[in-house]
Design a protein around this motif. Sequence first.
Motif, PDB file in Angstrom:
ATOM      1  N   ALA D 333       0.851  -1.192   0.000  1.00  0.00           N
ATOM      2  CA  ALA D 333       0.000   0.000   0.000  1.00  0.00           C
ATOM      3  C   ALA D 333       0.883   1.236   0.000  1.00  0.00           C
ATOM      4  CB  ALA D 333      -0.902  -0.022   1.243  1.00  0.00           C
ATOM      5  N   ARG D 334       0.972   1.924  -1.139  1.00  0.00           N
ATOM      6  CA  ARG D 334       1.779   3.144  -1.176  1.00  0.00           C
ATOM      7  C   ARG D 334       1.295   4.100  -2.258  1.00  0.00           C
ATOM      8  NH1 ARG D 334       7.595   0.652  -3.235  1.00  0.00           N
ATOM      9  NH2 ARG D 334       6.837  -0.228  -5.172  1.00  0.00           N
TER      10      ARG D 334
ATOM     11  N   LEU E   2      15.913   8.294   3.093  1.00  0.00           N
ATOM     12  CA  LEU E   2      16.100   7.397   4.229  1.00  0.00           C
ATOM     13  C   LEU E   2      14.896   6.474   4.341  1.00  0.00           C
ATOM     14  CD1 LEU E   2      17.528   6.604   6.918  1.00  0.00           C
ATOM     15  CD2 LEU E   2      16.354   8.519   7.980  1.00  0.00           C
ATOM     16  N   LEU E   4      13.125   3.779   6.779  1.00  0.00           N
ATOM     17  CA  LEU E   4      13.085   3.335   8.169  1.00  0.00           C
ATOM     18  C   LEU E   4      12.079   2.203   8.258  1.00  0.00           C
ATOM     19  CD1 LEU E   4      13.133   6.856   9.847  1.00  0.00           C
ATOM     20  CD2 LEU E   4      14.980   5.184   9.875  1.00  0.00           C
ATOM     21  N   ALA E  20      17.534   1.355   9.415  1.00  0.00           N
ATOM     22  CA  ALA E  20      17.738   2.491   8.518  1.00  0.00           C
ATOM     23  C   ALA E  20      18.606   2.078   7.344  1.00  0.00           C
ATOM     24  CB  ALA E  20      18.406   3.626   9.287  1.00  0.00           C
ATOM     25  N   ARG E  75      15.687  19.117   4.319  1.00  0.00           N
ATOM     26  CA  ARG E  75      15.619  17.786   4.910  1.00  0.00           C
ATOM     27  C   ARG E  75      15.775  16.697   3.851  1.00  0.00           C
ATOM     28  NH1 ARG E  75      10.364  15.368   4.904  1.00  0.00           N
ATOM     29  NH2 ARG E  75      11.112  14.242   6.694  1.00  0.00           N
ATOM     30  N   LEU E  76      16.120  15.516   4.352  1.00  0.00           N
ATOM     31  CA  LEU E  76      16.209  14.332   3.513  1.00  0.00           C
ATOM     32  C   LEU E  76      14.832  13.664   3.532  1.00  0.00           C
ATOM     33  CD1 LEU E  76      18.252  12.424   2.006  1.00  0.00           C
ATOM     34  CD2 LEU E  76      18.430  11.165   4.148  1.00  0.00           C
ATOM     35  N   ILE E  78      12.060  10.869   3.715  1.00  0.00           N
ATOM     36  CA  ILE E  78      12.011   9.647   4.529  1.00  0.00           C
ATOM     37  C   ILE E  78      10.818   8.815   4.078  1.00  0.00           C
ATOM     38  CG2 ILE E  78      11.597   8.760   6.878  1.00  0.00           C
ATOM     39  CD1 ILE E  78      12.938  11.227   8.000  1.00  0.00           C
ATOM     40  N   PHE E  80       8.708   5.343   5.741  1.00  0.00           N
ATOM     41  CA  PHE E  80       8.616   4.315   6.771  1.00  0.00           C
ATOM     42  C   PHE E  80       8.029   3.072   6.128  1.00  0.00           C
ATOM     43  CE2 PHE E  80       8.429   8.354   8.962  1.00  0.00           C
ATOM     44  CZ  PHE E  80       9.239   8.171  10.068  1.00  0.00           C
ATOM     45  N   VAL E  92       3.575   1.596   3.389  1.00  0.00           N
ATOM     46  CA  VAL E  92       4.574   2.635   3.250  1.00  0.00           C
ATOM     47  C   VAL E  92       3.962   3.941   3.737  1.00  0.00           C
ATOM     48  CG1 VAL E  92       5.829   4.047   1.581  1.00  0.00           C
ATOM     49  CG2 VAL E  92       5.870   1.564   1.385  1.00  0.00           C
ATOM     50  N   VAL E  93       4.628   4.597   4.688  1.00  0.00           N
ATOM     51  CA  VAL E  93       4.220   5.938   5.106  1.00  0.00           C
ATOM     52  C   VAL E  93       5.268   6.897   4.568  1.00  0.00           C
ATOM     53  CG1 VAL E  93       3.843   7.493   7.062  1.00  0.00           C
ATOM     54  CG2 VAL E  93       3.035   5.125   7.180  1.00  0.00           C
ATOM     55  N   TYR E  94       4.879   7.704   3.589  1.00  0.00           N
ATOM     56  CA  TYR E  94       5.812   8.656   3.011  1.00  0.00           C
ATOM     57  C   TYR E  94       5.965   9.872   3.903  1.00  0.00           C
ATOM     58  CZ  TYR E  94       5.952   6.279  -1.522  1.00  0.00           C
ATOM     59  OH  TYR E  94       6.147   5.383  -2.524  1.00  0.00           O
ATOM     60  N   ASP E  95       7.187  10.333   4.036  1.00  0.00           N
ATOM     61  CA  ASP E  95       7.457  11.584   4.739  1.00  0.00           C
ATOM     62  C   ASP E  95       8.496  12.335   3.902  1.00  0.00           C
ATOM     63  OD1 ASP E  95       7.717  13.611   6.558  1.00  0.00           O
ATOM     64  OD2 ASP E  95       8.878  12.468   8.012  1.00  0.00           O
ATOM     65  N   ALA E  97       7.619  15.162   1.979  1.00  0.00           N
ATOM     66  CA  ALA E  97       7.291  16.556   1.709  1.00  0.00           C
ATOM     67  C   ALA E  97       8.434  17.448   2.149  1.00  0.00           C
ATOM     68  CB  ALA E  97       6.002  16.923   2.442  1.00  0.00           C
TER      69      ALA E  97
ATOM     70  N   ASN F  16      22.981   1.087  11.349  1.00  0.00           N
ATOM     71  CA  ASN F  16      21.791   0.965  10.515  1.00  0.00           C
ATOM     72  C   ASN F  16      20.565   0.575  11.338  1.00  0.00           C
ATOM     73  OD1 ASN F  16      22.583  -1.580  10.966  1.00  0.00           O
ATOM     74  ND2 ASN F  16      22.910  -2.125   8.826  1.00  0.00           N
ATOM     75  N   GLU F  17      20.690   0.724  12.645  1.00  0.00           N
ATOM     76  CA  GLU F  17      19.519   0.604  13.509  1.00  0.00           C
ATOM     77  C   GLU F  17      19.349   1.925  14.238  1.00  0.00           C
ATOM     78  OE1 GLU F  17      17.498  -2.147  13.819  1.00  0.00           O
ATOM     79  OE2 GLU F  17      18.749  -3.153  12.343  1.00  0.00           O
ATOM     80  N   LEU F  18      18.139   2.427  14.284  1.00  0.00           N
ATOM     81  CA  LEU F  18      17.855   3.618  15.068  1.00  0.00           C
ATOM     82  C   LEU F  18      16.820   3.249  16.122  1.00  0.00           C
ATOM     83  CD1 LEU F  18      17.657   6.277  12.204  1.00  0.00           C
ATOM     84  CD2 LEU F  18      19.480   6.027  13.887  1.00  0.00           C
ATOM     85  N   GLU F  74       0.633  17.246   7.801  1.00  0.00           N
ATOM     86  CA  GLU F  74       1.429  16.430   6.902  1.00  0.00           C
ATOM     87  C   GLU F  74       2.289  15.377   7.578  1.00  0.00           C
ATOM     88  OE1 GLU F  74       3.302  18.242   3.037  1.00  0.00           O
ATOM     89  OE2 GLU F  74       3.258  19.748   4.635  1.00  0.00           O
ATOM     90  N   ARG F  75       2.947  15.796   8.645  1.00  0.00           N
ATOM     91  CA  ARG F  75       3.967  14.897   9.186  1.00  0.00           C
ATOM     92  C   ARG F  75       4.188  15.100  10.672  1.00  0.00           C
ATOM     93  NH1 ARG F  75       9.314  17.060   9.281  1.00  0.00           N
ATOM     94  NH2 ARG F  75       9.993  14.943   9.094  1.00  0.00           N
ATOM     95  N   ASP F  95      14.441  17.604  12.390  1.00  0.00           N
ATOM     96  CA  ASP F  95      13.689  17.450  11.136  1.00  0.00           C
ATOM     97  C   ASP F  95      12.220  17.709  11.478  1.00  0.00           C
ATOM     98  OD1 ASP F  95      12.820  16.852   8.622  1.00  0.00           O
ATOM     99  OD2 ASP F  95      13.073  14.688   8.800  1.00  0.00           O
TER     100      ASP F  95
END
Lengths: 334, 334, 334, 334, 334, 334
Positions: D333-334, E2, E4, E20, E75-76, E78, E80, E92-95, E97, F16-18, F74-75, F95
């Motif tokens: 789902a995207r 990125l 996550l 990550a 920002r980069l 992201i 999820f 997928v959660v887009y971040d 923007a 690579n883990e947060l 948005e976020r 961020d």
Amino acid sequence: MLRLAAPGYLRFSQSNELTATFGGGEANVAVSLANYGIPVDFVTRLPKNDIARACEMDLKSYGVGTDKIVWGGERLGIYFLETGAVSRASKVVYDRAHSAVSEIEKGMVEWEKVFENANWFHWTGITPAISQNAADVCLEAIQKANEMGITVSCDLNYRKNLWNYGKTAGEVMPELVAGTDIVLGNEEDAEKVLGVKPEGVDVTGGEVKGEAYVSVSKQIMEQFPRCKKVITTLRGSINANHNSWSGVLWDGENLYEAPTYQITHIVDRVGGGDSFMGGLIYGLLTYTEDDQKALNFAVAASCLKHTIYGDANLATIAEVEKLMEGDASGRVAR
Amino acid sequence: MLRLAAPGYLRFSQSNELTATFGGGEANVAVSLANYGIPVDFVTRLPKNDIARACEMDLKSYGVGTDKIVWGGERLGIYFLETGAVSRASKVVYDRAHSAVSEIEKGMVEWEKVFENANWFHWTGITPAISQNAADVCLEAIQKANEMGITVSCDLNYRKNLWNYGKTAGEVMPELVAGTDIVLGNEEDAEKVLGVKPEGVDVTGGEVKGEAYVSVSKQIMEQFPRCKKVITTLRGSINANHNSWSGVLWDGENLYEAPTYQITHIVDRVGGGDSFMGGLIYGLLTYTEDDQKALNFAVAASCLKHTIYGDANLATIAEVEKLMEGDASGRVAR
Amino acid sequence: MLRLAAPGYLRFSQSNELTATFGGGEANVAVSLANYGIPVDFVTRLPKNDIARACEMDLKSYGVGTDKIVWGGERLGIYFLETGAVSRASKVVYDRAHSAVSEIEKGMVEWEKVFENANWFHWTGITPAISQNAADVCLEAIQKANEMGITVSCDLNYRKNLWNYGKTAGEVMPELVAGTDIVLGNEEDAEKVLGVKPEGVDVTGGEVKGEAYVSVSKQIMEQFPRCKKVITTLRGSINANHNSWSGVLWDGENLYEAPTYQITHIVDRVGGGDSFMGGLIYGLLTYTEDDQKALNFAVAASCLKHTIYGDANLATIAEVEKLMEGDASGRVAR
Amino acid sequence: MLRLAAPGYLRFSQSNELTATFGGGEANVAVSLANYGIPVDFVTRLPKNDIARACEMDLKSYGVGTDKIVWGGERLGIYFLETGAVSRASKVVYDRAHSAVSEIEKGMVEWEKVFENANWFHWTGITPAISQNAADVCLEAIQKANEMGITVSCDLNYRKNLWNYGKTAGEVMPELVAGTDIVLGNEEDAEKVLGVKPEGVDVTGGEVKGEAYVSVSKQIMEQFPRCKKVITTLRGSINANHNSWSGVLWDGENLYEAPTYQITHIVDRVGGGDSFMGGLIYGLLTYTEDDQKALNFAVAASCLKHTIYGDANLATIAEVEKLMEGDASGRVAR
Amino acid sequence: MLRLAAPGYLRFSQSNELTATFGGGEANVAVSLANYGIPVDFVTRLPKNDIARACEMDLKSYGVGTDKIVWGGERLGIYFLETGAVSRASKVVYDRAHSAVSEIEKGMVEWEKVFENANWFHWTGITPAISQNAADVCLEAIQKANEMGITVSCDLNYRKNLWNYGKTAGEVMPELVAGTDIVLGNEEDAEKVLGVKPEGVDVTGGEVKGEAYVSVSKQIMEQFPRCKKVITTLRGSINANHNSWSGVLWDGENLYEAPTYQITHIVDRVGGGDSFMGGLIYGLLTYTEDDQKALNFAVAASCLKHTIYGDANLATIAEVEKLMEGDASGRVAR
Amino acid sequence: MLRLAAPGYLRFSQSNELTATFGGGEANVAVSLANYGIPVDFVTRLPKNDIARACEMDLKSYGVGTDKIVWGGERLGIYFLETGAVSRASKVVYDRAHSAVSEIEKGMVEWEKVFENANWFHWTGITPAISQNAADVCLEAIQKANEMGITVSCDLNYRKNLWNYGKTAGEVMPELVAGTDIVLGNEEDAEKVLGVKPEGVDVTGGEVKGEAYVSVSKQIMEQFPRCKKVITTLRGSINANHNSWSGVLWDGENLYEAPTYQITHIVDRVGGGDSFMGGLIYGLLTYTEDDQKALNFAVAASCLKHTIYGDANLATIAEVEKLMEGDASGRVAR
């Protein structure tokens, strides 16, 4: 070289996870320099397998050039690391015998080509300790570098558990040091490698006095006329978590002394000397007329290395300079 | 031997954690037997360092006797494992050269003493593959076992990447197999090690037919008169996650065939053959008059091994018997 | 006993991973002794389930004999551990009620057989704290040991949260201590268990003075004529990460005092007392005529325990001796 | 209840990390309902310690009301979980004896107050299995619920390893089921708990046919006149990773059959039945006139539970509805 | 960008660890090509912070050139990722923007310089989906590439959740596709982006038939005369763990069809399309006269990607070729 | 706000883990209060996605009310955290731009309803730093709180990297502080936010003297007549692992000084100020006539926070009181 470390303060027998990073004397110096923006290549011999390729990828991620690596041989050297605490010492189990670099042969590296646009060559006492072949190739490189007018630096880096192919450091190293312009070591290195001994200094614990090393430096410069600077790292081992750290530089006339840092909560002490060397080369290249500043940069850089996990120093120039300027407060940057 | 595996399905270059377990052909068989309550000793040569001592502790935890291990040599053999999925094959990078056991010498193990109260000796084709020295000591042991009337079994275990000290399996193995009573192998082993080839079987994918192996078994028994039973493992590689698994046993007169299991979600395929051998020895010792049952135990035991992480088979007798009785439902036991 | 610890300094509510190790007063002493090469058996009662079997495997890995364990009962005792930092104390949540050992009964252990080739029996004040049954069996063992001329040692080990089956330590312990030759405790134990109180010592923080404990030791030896040595551990709790650590031994005539160690970066403080006892027994068995050295070994050994994760002390004899000789520098061994 | 699971497919003896989550029959149903937005309270007895408080925090995070929990008792129940694969079954080691809820007493919960604004009470066969006390309080609750006109549902949930306080399920359960309006179970539950047996169904492996359960349902409704609906979960255990899953509902007149799902790559099978019950209660409350839809929701919801780690079902209404509508494709789902 | 990801199959709310890695449509194609030894640069805009620098290091480790990256912005981006199983879809959660690249402006990249020695430019439909600015710069690049005679390829890559700056894909994309030589997409992309629709194909589940896409390809080539090849990826979503996978290539005259692979145990499905594109570009550059082979390489390469964790395809040429040759058995390489 | 921290002391590029936790100034205060049993609601704006929902679940687990959260935007704001050691400072990469709360608008929160049964409103200087919108809503809330007679407190919390929407703290904050009854800050906050400067205090390292802050407090109270108490936190940054910590409270007449704690082994320093505020509000509400005790509670509570991982303070009242009473020994509670 592959480093396999038990996590945290676990003993080897306690963990079924090992943290894999890559390191080794010369590689660590290369990463430091790349990290400061200095173009640098790592020259070694690696076997054609996936573990060595992962090592190459790691170097590339830091910006270290890997095009000059020679591929071949049986295996990648390994060392196992168990991190000590308080009065329990860290343990290193070397598994470097028969590594690709230990079986390198003269002629495998085209030094002339390697050195084409270079102006600095750095080697450490670990390479000639591994095997006669490695020692031969190291000498080959130093001689070519001398021939081409490239500055040569070395870190004496005495490791008693490595010298076991039948020769002692004292037999092999002097010929190599003779071609070297900048010599780094600590009190133990000087004694074990070059037979030069400081006076009145207890190396096991507590603070050490920098002044005592002038005599050592002088002796080295007399023995090796090419040598222009002798730098001594000063580590006081209060315990495995708390060291004091400093260094002195003798240029044949003056002794420069850096401030002493109290590293009260060490994160990773391995690679401390290499990060000193990386900082020193950067410092000498950058502060060309100011040996005091170059030394201070080296000491501050390597002080910060003790707070960073792994062999490599990932401290930035900005962080080193902040510490050089006296801010050791560790306040959050936000 | 130390096994260092990238976690999950990660490639070597993707992980900075490696999972460390211990394994190796003969050790895996020993753990299987100890796990079934059979008194067993593991005989090898290990270097005097903390990594090898952790290996010994691991064996002791399973109840494997370690008193007969000979201590000395340079290093513990290592292999790196990357686990494949679907059509991507698992990868093994061997780093066994110059291991302590590869540099073992005749006379180092007092075989007469080792075999004092023993009635079974098992060896695998991996040992003579490592070095001439290891092959010599393996022969020394087999001869002493023959002399003392101890049953000898072997797993042919052909590994093409290991045979690189100048001799081929075909040159070395026959003399060793000649002293062996029970021979285990798969179709590839028979061909590469003994030059014996099955007919009409495609080994790359899909189901394989057990019947075709009678001819192979017969050839082996003709070539090696001491041999009393030839057992063939039958693996159908549908893909890296899904294998079919079975085995056949030829006792010179009858071919016993085990049921074929569909292992649709493999957890760890390494050590599958060793767990077969462990199950077989247990079966032959336990169901002394019933080769069918012994074979079934071996196949069921090794089927379960594929669901267990690491080289060693930790399935219990109860679990093996439940599967032998036909319950492959995997229903929760609560 | 199963120990389930939140990782790092996380609180119980912060982690969904718990680190599982095995421990417990007597088991920890057994592991210490096995680790020094002393043949040792752990006698307890464990339930027939996979968790307890994993506990047995752990003991076997260290070389502790497990053949004398009695199998039965409902459950394995558990304790949950949350590690404190600075001024936040570590927390232990006991879940030992109804453990297999708490429901042990007289006659279950064949003490005469257990003690056949033994010359030392060690118990701790934790066992009689768990249940009347456990106290009864502990007494049964002590009496048999006395009968058979085996040296008996105990660690008073007062745990206020455990004594809740209706009797106090003061009611139960004296009869057990009466059969004991070597008594270990700290100031709090002596007071809470035997009603004997030192003078002028602040136990909450800072350094403590060993001399004050002579009076305590004398009182104990008067009360329990069998007792030949009283050993007191001296812990100064600067904070949860930094303790001072020492001990004194009174043999009825002389007070032996060990050096005091500053443990500035504690890794795991649990099992500190047990590692002292393990070191002491080793010391008394090894330096038979030199109580000072035995005490020094015990203090150095348990100082090192604080740098090792888990209940068990995995410091080697070589490491303990290095510290006894004064090298607390924690310098990397390579 | 605390669930301590070995990670991945590791056996208990292979892991020193356990994953801690919270679960238990009734709690899982409560989380399901809270997750669908239904106001719900979990009523139990928990001991006053940090582990139980972490359990409460977990429930609160899902929105389950915890104000009606009674605090007291010795310990929180625990179960250890080892996840099977293919033909190796998962293992559950219960450690629930003497848990706070097993020692609950009549009168401790003020049921009248608890039920004040409630319209549904759910209990499972696990509670009366733990102890006589728990069975008594369960009966007390059912009787009060009946008195106050609250719908009562139960999941028969037979666990043979739990019934060990001297009574059998067959002796205790009927009285409780008699006060129940909605009864859920599988074929095994009906037989072991109520002595009612389906015909011609092989429960060990393969697909099962829903039709055979009408007779079972009818027998239950005859035996327990209050019962209005009997729901049977249909699990086909192809192996530990692959189950088929469905359910049927009998309302006294019609048999509703849900579609059968092939769950080919199970993530976590524990709590499957509870998630069915949670989905069913939601379905019956939401699709008040449509038992088919309620059943379909329950089956789809619990099908999704098998893809979610832990005891609790965290599938959303949207995800359940998507599956009910036939989209089992698992497309991103995207 | 990125990525996550919650570990394993955990839901977002279940894990306090996120894995990550770095990825994104064009970056993934770049890594694929670098991995096959093709010199490649990644052109994007990254903010000056440590997270973006870690992203750059990651690219460098694979050998992707990073010198042409433009630094600046807030920002980069992201995203999820929660990995689904069976009938539960991945989420997928887009971040993304306000990411640096979304605020890129025309003129920031010196395309003429960037393209100096290049012969291929690849873009994806994700870039113009992010913002008007990104769409403008994408067009700027395509026009310059057209001008300089560089081959342009694109992956239509429709993401409905990204197109939210006020324009639809249908409004923006055609102008960009008009400058493109090689167009890749799946059935959904063609419909949503270009309004071109295949017939008689059910995209939700099961196998799809390649033949149906000829009409789609023809329509695209008519609409965009520059287009020389249309490639369609064919994914059959049996469930979240099991997909079928293939592709077809239409060159205006012939339809090349690749074999269909059953990917029964997907490790990571994200980046599957990008790895197809990477394989296709490599294939077209390498098998210059053999579109069938280029297609087969692309399909086999991306089939292998599904077995590799992370966005990037780390399959080697040797592995792809082995699969192309028909060996999908996944047998251990040792 | 989502906090993504590199584990241990790793740099961003090393892991690579947060580790994902949730935090933020006001949320941290809310968790502290809920943890002490004070009913509390967190008012913010969160986007409708799974990451924000996980944040809400986290708050609910601590008992913080989430019903007043406004959903939209948005976020979720993010900050990345790298933990420093010794002389290497921790790094925060914000961020937060375009977070839901930064785009909140006046009227979105129904403050009158929110404040209905409230008697305290707390805000921090971080909110108005994010955006003009957030500053406007913050003012809206303060004005409504003033109108309804609710006590208003604030933490000045200056973050130089956040103020970048075109206004300075000095331009925005005074109007907000004017409506505030209780003002908390440190020396830097007072200077940067309100232009008020202490004298003779070196803030970079070492101990600071509380007395010097009376002048600062007086200036603040003169400038903002509503202000009744000014509290100053006193942090001495010996290094990143070792801080001294205290605080003073000026009520217009008296200066109350708390003891100074040496936090020698910091676990997590982030959220220290918030935990001070949480402790202070609890203290002022509880010890209504005893400002000294309220201050002492705040200092002890926040001292303990430094030993707890994550933004939130999970120290219990009992732990805080124990420390207030002088027991900083960190002795194990068992």
